[in-house]
Design an enzyme around this catalytic site. Structure first.
Site, PDB file in Angstrom:
ATOM      1  CB  CYS A   1      -1.254  -0.484   1.266  1.00 50.63           C
ATOM      2  SG  CYS A   1      -1.625   1.884   1.452  1.00 50.63           S
TER       3      CYS A   1
ATOM      4  CB  CYS B   1       0.919   1.527   4.387  1.00 49.22           C
ATOM      5  SG  CYS B   1      -0.834   0.991   5.001  1.00 49.22           S
TER       6      CYS B   1
ATOM      7  CG  ASP C   1      -2.285  14.777  -4.215  1.00 45.06           C
ATOM      8  OD1 ASP C   1      -3.431  14.081  -4.044  1.00 45.06           O
ATOM      9  OD2 ASP C   1      -1.647  14.922  -5.518  1.00 45.06           O
TER      10      ASP C   1
ATOM     11  CG  HIS D   1      -4.364  -0.351   5.211  1.00 43.47           C
ATOM     12  ND1 HIS D   1      -4.348   0.224   3.925  1.00 43.47           N
ATOM     13  CD2 HIS D   1      -5.167  -1.526   4.752  1.00 43.47           C
ATOM     14  CE1 HIS D   1      -4.052  -0.525   2.820  1.00 43.47           C
ATOM     15  NE2 HIS D   1      -5.162  -1.276   2.883  1.00 43.47           N
TER      16      HIS D   1
ATOM     17  CG  HIS E   1      -4.328   4.405   3.494  1.00 40.32           C
ATOM     18  ND1 HIS E   1      -3.185   3.205   3.969  1.00 40.32           N
ATOM     19  CD2 HIS E   1      -4.972   5.081   4.294  1.00 40.32           C
ATOM     20  CE1 HIS E   1      -3.384   3.550   5.965  1.00 40.32           C
ATOM     21  NE2 HIS E   1      -4.187   4.250   5.788  1.00 40.32           N
TER      22      HIS E   1
ATOM     23  CG  HIS F   1      -6.780   9.071  -0.073  1.00 40.88           C
ATOM     24  ND1 HIS F   1      -7.290   7.560  -0.174  1.00 40.88           N
ATOM     25  CD2 HIS F   1      -7.011   9.758  -0.840  1.00 40.88           C
ATOM     26  CE1 HIS F   1      -7.480   7.986  -1.684  1.00 40.88           C
ATOM     27  NE2 HIS F   1      -7.313   9.296  -2.056  1.00 40.88           N
TER      28      HIS F   1
ATOM     29  CG  HIS G   1      -8.452  14.219  -2.326  1.00 39.21           C
ATOM     30  ND1 HIS G   1      -7.219  14.217  -3.410  1.00 39.21           N
ATOM     31  CD2 HIS G   1      -8.305  13.084  -2.146  1.00 39.21           C
ATOM     32  CE1 HIS G   1      -7.370  13.171  -3.650  1.00 39.21           C
ATOM     33  NE2 HIS G   1      -8.056  11.771  -3.596  1.00 39.21           N
TER      34      HIS G   1
HETATM   35  P1  AMP Z   1      -7.419   8.883  -5.714  1.00 39.85           P
HETATM   36  O1  AMP Z   1      -7.591   9.062  -6.818  1.00 39.85           O
HETATM   37  O2  AMP Z   1      -8.656   9.883  -4.203  1.00 39.85           O
HETATM   38  O3  AMP Z   1      -7.013   8.248  -4.835  1.00 39.85           O
HETATM   39  O4  AMP Z   1      -6.053  10.416  -4.724  1.00 39.85           O
HETATM   40  C1  AMP Z   1      -5.283   9.032  -4.541  1.00 39.85           C
HETATM   41  C2  AMP Z   1      -4.220  10.784  -4.232  1.00 39.85           C
HETATM   42  O5  AMP Z   1      -3.096  10.345  -4.135  1.00 39.85           O
HETATM   43  C3  AMP Z   1      -3.689  11.748  -5.789  1.00 39.85           C
HETATM   44  O6  AMP Z   1      -4.331  12.854  -5.715  1.00 39.85           O
HETATM   45  C4  AMP Z   1      -2.695  11.575  -6.573  1.00 39.85           C
HETATM   46  O7  AMP Z   1      -1.518  12.826  -6.555  1.00 39.85           O
HETATM   47  C5  AMP Z   1      -1.608  10.958  -5.202  1.00 39.85           C
HETATM   48  N1  AMP Z   1      -0.560  10.732  -4.211  1.00 39.85           N
HETATM   49  C6  AMP Z   1      -0.126   9.217  -5.549  1.00 39.85           C
HETATM   50  N2  AMP Z   1       1.296   9.208  -5.011  1.00 39.85           N
HETATM   51  C7  AMP Z   1       1.466  10.609  -4.382  1.00 39.85           C
HETATM   52  C8  AMP Z   1       2.590  10.181  -3.184  1.00 39.85           C
HETATM   53  N3  AMP Z   1       4.155   9.647  -3.617  1.00 39.85           N
HETATM   54  N4  AMP Z   1       2.615  11.684  -2.468  1.00 39.85           N
HETATM   55  C9  AMP Z   1       1.753  12.113  -2.303  1.00 39.85           C
HETATM   56  N5  AMP Z   1       0.091  11.645  -3.200  1.00 39.85           N
HETATM   57  C10 AMP Z   1       0.661  11.038  -4.215  1.00 39.85           C
END
Ligand code: AMP
Length: 113
Positions: A3, A6, A29, A45, A96, A98, A100
């Site tokens: 993940c 994680c 992000d 998780h 996982h 989250h 926004h």
């Molecule tokens: P979702 O599409 O709602 O699952 O959101 C996942 C978010 O994680 C997206 O907005 C990506 O830009 C962000 N993301 C993916 N990898 C990383 C990372 N290594 N650091 C920060 N954000 C990330």
């Protein structure tokens, strides 16, 4: 467990910290979709909002207690949006839970198709 978030929590993948406490971690992000775009995650998780139940509700509650603190610290007094994507149709890319936080500008009214 494979993940991404994680791994961020373990420090195996770098992230830019916005906020942390014993239950919650928040980071910027990597591909911001607003002038301020922060992801807020529970340290435990939970795959998505579809998996929230009585057993993990405390972790989710801690996330929501953190969100106004994060928004205030980021100067989002004019308002912001909190979004969680779920599953295939919700375009959830990281499995996982989250949330926004999007802000720093007037956001588009349209959130659907
Ligand atoms: P979702 O599409 O709602 O699952 O959101 C996942 C978010 O994680 C997206 O907005 C990506 O830009 C962000 N993301 C993916 N990898 C990383 C990372 N290594 N650091 C920060 N954000 C990330």
């Amino acid at each position: 467990m494979d993940c991404l978030f994680c791994k961020i929590l373990k420090g195996e993948i770098p992230s830019k910290l916005a906020y942390e406490d014993e239950r919650v971690y928040a980071f910027f992000d990597i591909a911001p979709q607003a002038p301020t775009h922060i992801l807020v995650i529970p340290r435990t998780h939970i795959p998505s909002a579809d998996c929230i139940d009585k057993e993990n509700a405390e972790a989710v509650s801690a996330v929501f207690a953190a969100i106004p603190k994060i928004a205030r610290a980021q100067g989002l007094g004019d308002g912001y949006r909190v979004i969680t994507n779920v599953g295939e149709n919700g375009c959830q890319s990281v499995k996982h839970l989250h949330f926004h936080i999007l802000g720093g500008a007037k956001l588009p009214e349209n959130m659907g198709v």
